[in-house]
Structure formats: structure tokens, C-alpha cells
Design an enzyme around this catalytic site. Structure first.
Site, mmCIF file in Angstrom:
data_model
loop_
_atom_site.group_PDB
_atom_site.id
_atom_site.type_symbol
_atom_site.label_atom_id
_atom_site.label_comp_id
_atom_site.label_asym_id
_atom_site.label_seq_id
_atom_site.Cartn_x
_atom_site.Cartn_y
_atom_site.Cartn_z
ATOM 1 N N CYS A 289 27.944 24.110 31.904
ATOM 2 C CA CYS A 289 29.353 23.755 32.114
ATOM 3 C C CYS A 289 29.549 22.618 33.110
ATOM 4 C CB CYS A 289 30.154 24.990 32.519
ATOM 5 S SG CYS A 289 29.673 25.716 34.107
ATOM 6 N N HIS A 339 32.328 28.880 36.682
ATOM 7 C CA HIS A 339 32.510 28.143 35.435
ATOM 8 C C HIS A 339 33.549 27.049 35.614
ATOM 9 C CE1 HIS A 339 32.129 27.400 31.194
ATOM 10 N NE2 HIS A 339 33.428 27.599 30.979
ATOM 11 N N HIS A 351 34.744 22.776 26.984
ATOM 12 C CA HIS A 351 33.742 23.193 27.970
ATOM 13 C C HIS A 351 32.435 23.590 27.293
ATOM 14 C CE1 HIS A 351 34.984 27.729 27.648
ATOM 15 N NE2 HIS A 351 35.456 27.075 26.619
#
Length: 381
Positions: A289, A339, A351
Site C-alpha cells: 500500500c 494502511h 490502493h
């Protein structure tokens, strides 16, 4: 005579009493083992029922099994099955079986197939399990207990590899974090593959070549952009006597932040469908990510930190109610960040999600509020 009989009867009763009181109690284990045996039998029966009329490819992991138009080795290859690919029996004969797997229907040699009742034992040794979330939001906990700390949250229909099972809990890995999910809220199943047609295989090959070409071009543009930004920054430093933060807007930027942010969001979306890889840095072959957001920002001349927790301090804070394309949204639990995603507008983010195959994982587009954001940052001013 009557007295003797009474004495004898008394003796018999006494002996019987001694036997009853001294004999071990063996009945309970038999009673408790019976339901366990019934449960195991039920599970086996369910497995047999689930794999009725099914086959699984048992070739080596480094090779593939050809699906042919006719039952002979000279016939045209219609598609291929990898080890662990599941198919449905259409017609079975001595040497060949006609199967349907994915979008491919054709003949496969029996020597390379596992049939019906044998699939369960094959799967236990060779096929990995996945957990599919079946509730809107599920807590991933540090330990197999409802009292344990929450590591992160996952959303409905997302799929994660099961590392191991512990009673009513399954241990999974989510975006680099390992934790436990309650099996009451996930479906744990073997992750069987499907056959691919030759047309699909060729399309994937071409897509990979095109992605590699775009990656090369992006890298070249990134180098040129970095050189231009560096030269402009050096010129500004000399003229002003000051210095420029690596996280500030490049002096060479000639467009508004909102316009550049929109371009960054659009650029990021071209990588949708590519794989996730924890610690990876390739937009085409695997990236996580924070690597994803870092690479996208670098394309437009912005240098940011490598990890999601560090990126949460880059740029400036912005309210999640005032987002614009190009902003970064951060997620986590207990105040910690684990994240990051890029906002693309319309209440959506792009993402690098998780290691499950696309569209469940990989680089994908999701609702920006599929999890509750911890914060948001604006890198492109």
C-alpha cells in the site's frame, strides 16, 4: 434349609454389590466418542458430497495440464490447468475425461487428475485455505480471543489466506499484519484454481508486456521529472538562501494542486488489477500500500516516506469531509496506522489492498469509507 438359602442369597447380593462398586466406569468414554465419530463421518460425507462429479489437476507446480479438443495428444490445446485447478466431470472414459473448468471445456488425461472422493485428502496436503469475510466489517484480533486487541478491520467479501486454524478462530495475514478472525464470520474453504483458455493466457501475456512498457516509460518520466525538480530546487535555494522540504510542492509545478492531484489519481488507476506484494516496489509485478502511494507521488515529483505510518506525517492534515483527488487516506486501529490509499473522487480510493487475487485483492478501487479512516493528508498542495 431356608436359612441356608437366605444366607446364600445374601452372599450373592453382597458379591454383586462389590462387583458393581469396584468395576471401572467405561461407558462414558464410549458415549462421548460416539458423537465425535458421528461428527467426523458427517464432515467426510459433506466433503464427498461437495466434490461429487469433480476433478482436480495434480501436475507439478512448475507445469500445467493441457485441456484438448479431442481425447488424444495430437488434438488442439484449448486451455491449461495448473496444479490444484478444479473442474466438473462432463464425461469420463478409461484414459481421458471431458471436464469443464473456468471457461474451458475439453479432454484431460486421467493420469493427471484426482477424482471425487480422493479430492479431500489431496486438498489437505496440497491446497491452501482462504477465509472470505461474510459480515460488513470484521475485527482482526491480535490473539484468538474476543478480549484481544484489534489489529485491523476487514470488509465483507474480502478474502485472505489462512495461515492456520485454532478452534473457532482462523489466523490470517492482512496488509502485512497477522491476526485472528472468528470463524463465525468467515467462510473457510480451499482455494482451488480454474483453468484458463489459450485466449486468456495470450491476453494476459500481452497485458503484462504492455504493463512492463508503461512501467519503463513511467520510470523514464520519473527520472526526468526528478532531474527537473532538483535543478529548479537548487536554483530557488541559491536565489533565496533557503531550503525546500522534500515533502513540499516542487518549484517546477506549473499547475494547481487540485489539477495535479486529479492527474495523479488518474495515473494511479491504470495499475488496477496488478498484484499486491508486501514490501514490494513494482507497480506491475507486486507492491504494497505505501509503496504504491510513494511511487505514484514520485511520478509527479513528490518524495514521501516509505511506510504508511510515516506517510501519515507527510504533507498537511485535511478533513475526510474535504477530500480532493490525490489526497492520501490512512486506516488503522487503536490510533496506529497500517494502511494507506489514494482518494480518486466520488467517495472512492485506489490502493494496493491485499495479497488475494484481483478483484478481491491486488491494486483495486474501493469505497473510501470501507473502513473508518484514521486521518487524511494532502501532499499535493
Amino acid at each position: 434349609m431356608i436359612i441356608k438359602k437366605m444366607k446364600l442369597s445374601a452372599a450373592v447380593v453382597a458379591m454383586a454389590g462389590m462387583i458393581l462398586t469396584s468395576a471401572p466406569v467405561n461407558a462414558a468414554p464410549k458415549e462421548t466418542s460416539k458423537p465425535a465419530a458421528q461428527t467426523q463421518k458427517k464432515e467426510n460425507d459433506q466433503a464427498k458430497s461437495e466434490y461429487a462429479n469433480k476433478v482436480v489437476a495434480k501436475v507439478k507446480s512448475s507445469s500445467t495440464l493441457n485441456i484438448r479438443k479431442k481425447p488424444n495428444t495430437d488434438s488442439k490445446i484449448l486451455g491449461k490447468m495448473k496444479r490444484g485447478a478444479l473442474g466438473t466431470i462432463v464425461e469420463k472414459s478409461d484414459g481421458w475425461t471431458k471436464v469443464k473448468s473456468g471457461d474451458v471445456t475439453g479432454y484431460v488425461k486421467n493420469d493427471y487428475l484426482v477424482f471425487e472422493d480422493d479430492i479431500q485428502s489431496f486438498a489437505e496436503k496440497n491446497i491452501k485455505k482462504v477465509a472470505k469475510v461474510k459480515t460488513e466489517t470484521l475485527r482482526v484480533r491480535e490473539k484468538a480471543s474476543t478480549d484481544a486487541d484489534v489489529v485491523t478491520l476487514v470488509s465483507e467479501d474480502e478474502t485472505y489466506k489462512v495461515k492456520k486454524q485454532n478452534g473457532d478462530w482462523a489466523k490470517v495475514k492482512v496488509e502485512g499484519e497477522t491476526g485472528y478472525v472468528s470463524k463465525d464470520y468467515v467462510d473457510v474453504k480451499y482455494k482451488f484454481k480454474k483453468a484458463k483458455s489459450m485466449k486468456q493466457i495470450e491476453a494476459e501475456r500481452q497485458a503484462k508486456l504492455e504493463a512492463e512498457r508503461k512501467a519503463r516509460e513511467a520510470k523514464e518520466e520519473q527520472v526526468q521529472s526528478s532531474q527537473s525538480s532538483s535543478e529548479s530546487s537548487s536554483s530557488n535555494t541559491q536565489s533565496s538562501g533557503g531550503s525546500q522540504s522534500k515533502k513540499s510542492v516542487p518549484a517546477s509545478a506549473s499547475v494547481s494542486g487540485s489539477s495535479t492531484g486529479a492527474r495523479a489519481a488518474n495515473y494511479a488507476q491504470q495499475f488496477v488489477g496488478n498484484p499486491y506484494r508486501y514490501g514490494g516496489n513494482s507497480l506491475t509485478n507486486g507492491i504494497d500500500c505505501s509503496g504504491f502511494t510513494q511511487q505514484i507521488m514520485a511520478k509527479f515529483g513528490y518524495s514521501i516516506s516509505r511506510t504508511s505510518s510515516a506517510q501519515a506525517s507527510d504533507g498537511v492534515a485535511v478533513s475526510t469531509s474535504n477530500l480532493r483527488p490525490g489526497d492520501l487516506i490512512f486506516y488503522g486501529s487503536g490510533g496506529s496506522i497500517n494502511h494507506v490509499a489514494m482518494y480518486i473522487g466520488g467517495g472512492q480510493v485506489v490502493h494496493a489492498s491485499n495479497s488475494a487475487p484481483y478483484p478481491k485483492g491486488g491494486i483495486k478501487i474501493s469505497n473510501a469509507f470501507y473502513r473508518t479512516p484514521v486521518c487524511a493528508r494532502r501532499i499535493i498542495q
